[in-house]
Design a protein around this motif. Structure first.
Motif, mmCIF file in Angstrom:
data_model
loop_
_atom_site.group_PDB
_atom_site.id
_atom_site.type_symbol
_atom_site.label_atom_id
_atom_site.label_comp_id
_atom_site.label_asym_id
_atom_site.label_seq_id
_atom_site.Cartn_x
_atom_site.Cartn_y
_atom_site.Cartn_z
ATOM 1 N N PHE A 81 0.859 -1.194 0.000
ATOM 2 C CA PHE A 81 0.000 0.000 0.000
ATOM 3 C C PHE A 81 0.893 1.240 0.000
ATOM 4 N N LYS A 82 1.697 1.370 -1.068
ATOM 5 C CA LYS A 82 2.688 2.430 -1.130
ATOM 6 C C LYS A 82 2.026 3.789 -1.355
ATOM 7 N N GLY A 83 2.652 4.813 -0.820
ATOM 8 C CA GLY A 83 2.100 6.156 -0.912
ATOM 9 C C GLY A 83 2.524 6.886 -2.182
ATOM 10 N N HIS A 84 1.642 7.725 -2.696
ATOM 11 C CA HIS A 84 1.906 8.579 -3.852
ATOM 12 C C HIS A 84 1.317 9.958 -3.572
ATOM 13 N N ASN A 85 1.799 10.933 -4.312
ATOM 14 C CA ASN A 85 1.240 12.271 -4.200
ATOM 15 C C ASN A 85 -0.203 12.264 -4.677
ATOM 16 N N TYR A 86 -1.093 12.919 -3.916
ATOM 17 C CA TYR A 86 -2.522 12.912 -4.240
ATOM 18 C C TYR A 86 -2.762 13.431 -5.654
ATOM 19 N N VAL A 113 -11.552 9.358 4.926
ATOM 20 C CA VAL A 113 -12.666 8.970 5.789
ATOM 21 C C VAL A 113 -12.198 8.496 7.159
ATOM 22 N N VAL A 114 -10.884 8.270 7.316
ATOM 23 C CA VAL A 114 -10.372 7.808 8.613
ATOM 24 C C VAL A 114 -10.196 8.983 9.573
ATOM 25 N N CYS A 115 -9.492 10.034 9.107
ATOM 26 C CA CYS A 115 -9.200 11.173 9.984
ATOM 27 C C CYS A 115 -10.037 12.406 9.653
ATOM 28 N N LEU A 116 -10.792 12.341 8.521
ATOM 29 C CA LEU A 116 -11.663 13.431 8.079
ATOM 30 C C LEU A 116 -10.869 14.700 7.747
ATOM 31 N N GLU A 117 -9.559 14.539 7.469
ATOM 32 C CA GLU A 117 -8.740 15.671 7.048
ATOM 33 C C GLU A 117 -8.678 15.712 5.523
ATOM 34 N N GLN A 118 -8.355 16.917 4.977
ATOM 35 C CA GLN A 118 -8.322 17.103 3.537
ATOM 36 C C GLN A 118 -7.165 16.328 2.895
ATOM 37 N N MET A 119 -7.427 15.758 1.716
ATOM 38 C CA MET A 119 -6.369 15.212 0.870
ATOM 39 C C MET A 119 -6.122 16.126 -0.332
ATOM 40 N N LYS A 120 -7.184 16.772 -0.814
ATOM 41 C CA LYS A 120 -7.070 17.642 -1.990
ATOM 42 C C LYS A 120 -6.329 18.925 -1.641
ATOM 43 N N CYS A 172 -9.778 -1.896 -3.635
ATOM 44 C CA CYS A 172 -11.124 -1.581 -4.119
ATOM 45 C C CYS A 172 -11.208 -0.128 -4.598
ATOM 46 N N PHE A 173 -10.034 0.489 -4.818
ATOM 47 C CA PHE A 173 -9.920 1.829 -5.385
ATOM 48 C C PHE A 173 -10.672 2.882 -4.573
ATOM 49 N N HIS A 174 -10.325 2.946 -3.286
ATOM 50 C CA HIS A 174 -10.698 4.071 -2.434
ATOM 51 C C HIS A 174 -9.402 4.673 -1.908
ATOM 52 N N ILE A 175 -9.382 5.966 -1.711
ATOM 53 C CA ILE A 175 -8.135 6.683 -1.428
ATOM 54 C C ILE A 175 -8.159 7.252 -0.015
ATOM 55 N N PHE A 176 -7.018 7.091 0.691
ATOM 56 C CA PHE A 176 -6.873 7.563 2.077
ATOM 57 C C PHE A 176 -5.467 8.121 2.251
ATOM 58 N N HIS A 177 -5.269 8.841 3.357
ATOM 59 C CA HIS A 177 -3.902 9.192 3.739
ATOM 60 C C HIS A 177 -3.116 7.905 3.986
ATOM 61 N N GLN A 221 2.851 16.248 4.594
ATOM 62 C CA GLN A 221 2.653 14.843 4.940
ATOM 63 C C GLN A 221 1.280 14.350 4.516
ATOM 64 N N LEU A 222 0.285 15.251 4.554
ATOM 65 C CA LEU A 222 -1.077 14.862 4.211
ATOM 66 C C LEU A 222 -1.307 14.792 2.706
ATOM 67 N N LYS A 223 -0.282 15.152 1.907
ATOM 68 C CA LYS A 223 -0.399 15.002 0.456
ATOM 69 C C LYS A 223 -0.144 13.563 0.011
ATOM 70 N N ILE A 224 0.515 12.775 0.856
ATOM 71 C CA ILE A 224 0.879 11.406 0.492
ATOM 72 C C ILE A 224 -0.292 10.481 0.794
ATOM 73 N N CYS A 225 -0.820 9.843 -0.228
ATOM 74 C CA CYS A 225 -2.027 9.021 -0.100
ATOM 75 C C CYS A 225 -1.782 7.631 -0.693
ATOM 76 N N SER A 226 -2.612 6.686 -0.282
ATOM 77 C CA SER A 226 -2.575 5.320 -0.790
ATOM 78 C C SER A 226 -3.963 4.930 -1.274
ATOM 79 N N VAL A 227 -3.973 4.027 -2.241
ATOM 80 C CA VAL A 227 -5.229 3.553 -2.821
ATOM 81 C C VAL A 227 -5.404 2.080 -2.474
#
Length: 497
Positions: free
Chosen positions: A365-370, A387-394, A409-414, A400-406
């Motif tokens: 579950f490697k991280g990438h830039n949003y 949906v976990v921390c309710l903080e912005q990804m966009k 089932c193709f849902h995106i989170f920090h 640190q909050l720009k790094i996201c994983s998919v």
């Protein structure tokens, strides 16, 4: 014991997968393990004082001579070589080539020298990217040191430049005398910021074999200061005309100055960059006072910056605690839902809340830039908050909050939030799709941002993600449909509502 084991694992990861030596003008064939599954090979040549150009190729190079090479900044055909490091007479040369079972290695020399060249080969999971040799890691593979690869181009950090930021530089200021030791037949580079092209290079040395050259920061990947483009270092060197001939962009205000010692022994030199030929000693003394005052101001700013850094660290710790608290609340809610019967007399199956190992999560579950993920999969732009921390990804508040994983089932989170979740839960925080190690390994990688490739292309949902045609909750509908009948009834009821 745990610390000792961690140290062994770390150094094991840093060790090359192959080590050996070769002689100049002698082809060496290296056979690797065909069962390995890697995208590329990183080959590092340590040539010491030998003046050689080392090639790596997929075909026989036994008859190749140095006169046959058409020197360009980019390797051509099946031959791969580090042209910039050869120009700068660097001790190391670094190349990247696609993973193959048999490599032809040959180091071409321009003079007679039988000094052996050391070879190190590393297996890499990074695919070859145009303009980003070794993913911009420089010579210090596998640790990223000097730059980052963005949009197939290396962006060097302060103090580094070159095609993959392999050259180091020291920052110098105007009208400040700098003393250095210049090694024999070596370049030394300095970064200088200017506000006017009326620049002169002053030297107190009158040696015969000292040279200088420079390169603009606007395009350091294509050229470096070399002996062929250099000029003899005099007492006063007016480089204003040279800057004018390069048609400087008004927005570019940094140059990298290179000094070269063509003697057989190291020498000590003193030099400075001045902005006028008529500068007097009094001006220099006044500038020394200004520097001292500036140092005091900088010291005060550093103390202020230290306070801000401490405050930021505290905020990051609080944010980490908030994430963990949000995950605990979500897990408690999931456990309560699991304990509620769907119908009288019927209980939902109990879910094992023990998650995956941290190493397994980081590997799959490697991280990438949003923004990079959204560019490859526009349909995921509907997910603007984690949906976990309710903080912005966009529009995150920190890098640190720009790094996201998919998720599969193709849902995106920090990335950090998903790691914390999967340590405790083996399902998706959004749609509660259950995961198993076998399924994750089988589907991996489900996300390929660099090559823009989608696995499971028969999925209508993933196709719409790719073409920005997704609608709200469509991902949940499709994944619930794929589950056996009777599973996830709560999610289906919520979607129907």
């Amino acid at each position: 014991m745990i610390i000792f084991t961690s140290i062994l694992i770390y150094f094991g990861y840093c060790l090359p997968n192959y080590q050996g030596t070769t002689l100049p003008d002698t082809q060496q064939i290296i056979k690797l393990n065909q069962t390995q599954n890697f995208d590329s090979l990183i080959i590092k040549f340590y040539k010491g004082g030998a003046n050689v150009l080392c090639l790596a190729s997929t075909i026989d190079q036994d008859q190749t001579k140095i006169s046959d090479i058409e020197f360009t900044n980019n390797s051509k055909g099946s031959q791969v070589y580090d042209y910039q490091s050869y120009q700068a007479n660097s001790e190391y040369q670094l190349v990247q080539i696609g993973y193959i079972a048999m490599i032809y290695i040959k180091c071409l020399q321009s003079n007679q020298n039988q000094q052996p060249i050391n070879i190190e080969i590393y297996y890499s999971e990074n695919q070859i990217t145009l303009g980003c040799i070794n993913d911009c890691n420089g010579y210090n593979y596998p640790e990223i040191m000097n730059s980052v690869c963005v949009s197939e181009s290396c962006h060097c950090l302060d103090g580094a430049f070159g095609q993959f930021c392999q050259f180091q530089s020291s920052q110098i200021s105007s009208n400040v005398l700098t003393s250095i030791t210049l090694e024999s037949h070596k370049w030394k580079y300095f970064q200088f910021q200017f506000s006017s092209i009326d620049i002169n290079l002053f030297s107190q040395n009158q040696e015969e074999q000292l040279y200088y050259s420079f390169v603009l920061k606007q395009n350091p990947q294509l050229q470096i200061p070399t002996l062929e483009d250099s000029h003899k270092l005099m007492s006063i060197n007016d480089i204003q005309q040279q800057l004018q001939s390069k048609q400087i962009d008004t927005y570019v205000d940094i140059i990298y100055i290179g000094l070269y010692n063509n003697q057989s022994q190291a020498i000590d030199i003193q030099f400075k960059v001045i902005t006028s030929e008529e500068e007097q000693e009094s001006t220099f003394e006044r500038n020394k006072i200004i520097i001292i005052v500036t140092g005091c101001v900088v010291g005060s700013l550093l103390l202020f910056a230290f306070g801000l850094s401490a405050l930021k660290s505290r905020q990051q710790r609080q944010f980490q605690l908030q994430i963990q608290e949000a995950i605990r609340r979500n897990l408690s809610q999931v456990q309560e839902l699991d304990q509620q019967p769907q119908n009288p007399g019927q209980q939902l199956p109990q879910i094992n809340h023990k998650g995956f190992a941290l190493r397994f999560i980081k590997d799959h579950f490697k991280g990438h830039n949003y923004e990079k993920i959204i560019k490859a999969y526009p349909g995921l732009s509907q997910f603007e908050e984690c949906v976990v921390c309710l903080e912005q990804m966009k529009k995150p508040s920190t890098k640190q909050l720009k790094i996201c994983s998919v998720s599969p089932c193709f849902h995106i989170f920090h990335t950090l939030c998903l790691e914390e979740w999967l340590l405790r839960q083996k399902n998706c925080p959004f749609c509660r799709t259950e995961y198993t190690r076998k399924k994750i390994i089988k589907d991996y990688p489900w996300l390929e941002v660099n090559t823009i490739r989608v696995n499971n292309t028969d999925s209508t949902y993933l196709s719409r993600m790719k073409n920005n045609q997704d609608k709200n909750n469509e991902s949940q509908i499709e994944f619930v449909k794929q589950q056996p009948e009777g599973q996830f009834p709560n999610q289906m009821e919520e979607i129907n509502e």
